[in-house]
Write an enzyme that holds these catalytic residues in place. Structure first.
Site, mmCIF file in Angstrom:
data_model
loop_
_atom_site.group_PDB
_atom_site.id
_atom_site.type_symbol
_atom_site.label_atom_id
_atom_site.label_comp_id
_atom_site.label_asym_id
_atom_site.label_seq_id
_atom_site.Cartn_x
_atom_site.Cartn_y
_atom_site.Cartn_z
ATOM 1 N N GLU A 92 0.863 -1.180 0.000
ATOM 2 C CA GLU A 92 0.000 0.000 0.000
ATOM 3 C C GLU A 92 0.896 1.225 0.000
ATOM 4 O O GLU A 92 1.945 1.226 0.653
ATOM 5 C CB GLU A 92 -0.850 0.065 1.267
ATOM 6 C CG GLU A 92 -1.867 -0.992 1.418
ATOM 7 C CD GLU A 92 -2.477 -0.972 2.812
ATOM 8 O OE1 GLU A 92 -2.035 -0.190 3.674
ATOM 9 O OE2 GLU A 92 -3.386 -1.766 3.026
ATOM 10 N N TYR A 104 8.090 2.504 -7.144
ATOM 11 C CA TYR A 104 7.361 1.259 -7.384
ATOM 12 C C TYR A 104 7.034 1.087 -8.862
ATOM 13 O O TYR A 104 7.127 -0.011 -9.404
ATOM 14 C CB TYR A 104 6.102 1.198 -6.523
ATOM 15 C CG TYR A 104 6.402 1.235 -5.044
ATOM 16 C CD1 TYR A 104 7.419 0.450 -4.492
ATOM 17 C CD2 TYR A 104 5.700 2.067 -4.188
ATOM 18 C CE1 TYR A 104 7.710 0.499 -3.142
ATOM 19 C CE2 TYR A 104 5.978 2.108 -2.828
ATOM 20 C CZ TYR A 104 6.989 1.323 -2.321
ATOM 21 O OH TYR A 104 7.281 1.356 -0.981
#
Length: 137
Positions: A92, A104
């Site tokens: 998350e 990411y």
């Protein structure tokens, strides 16, 4: 790194989500499947669950950012996850954390969901959490 060192670095890195305490890190490190990849200026904490691995948190000291530390820690996390049998990694991230989202994205993570108003800022404003996944095999 000790739980106290992890908590101190986490506090230097995060407001939203809120920094984790020394006790929370100690409890997490005692849980089955939880592992730590660390360096002098950063760490990643992961949890292996059968064939999935969750990135619980990643922190890089503000003075060490933009030098590839986050990328190296994420690579270590993924290698440990693969070695433990994980086929998928998930995490998350705050929708407002542009630097983390770029990291990411550069590693092939993709959005799999959104937890609306999941985090609360110190001022009380609510921020979405994006759920990201990446195949490891």
């Amino acid at each position: 790194m000790s739980p106290a060192e992890l908590a101190a670095l986490h506090a230097a890195c995060f407001e939203t989500p809120r920094p984790w305490t020394e006790a929370e890190f100690a409890d997490l490190l005692d849980m089955p499947g939880v592992f730590l990849c660390d360096s002098p200026d950063g760490f990643v904490l992961g949890r292996l669950l059968v064939d999935e691995c969750e990135l619980l948190t990643l922190a890089v000291a503000p003075s060490a950012r933009r030098k590839g530390r986050g990328h190296a820690l994420l690579s270590d996390f993924e290698a440990r996850a693969r070695a433990g049998g994980a086929a998928t990694a998930l995490l998350e991230v705050s929708a407002e954390n542009a630097a983390a989202r770029a990291l990411y994205d550069s590693r092939g993570y993709r959005e799999a969901g959104c937890r609306k108003k999941y985090y609360r800022t110190p001022e009380g404003r609510r921020v979405d959490a994006l759920v990201l996944v990446r195949d490891l095999v």
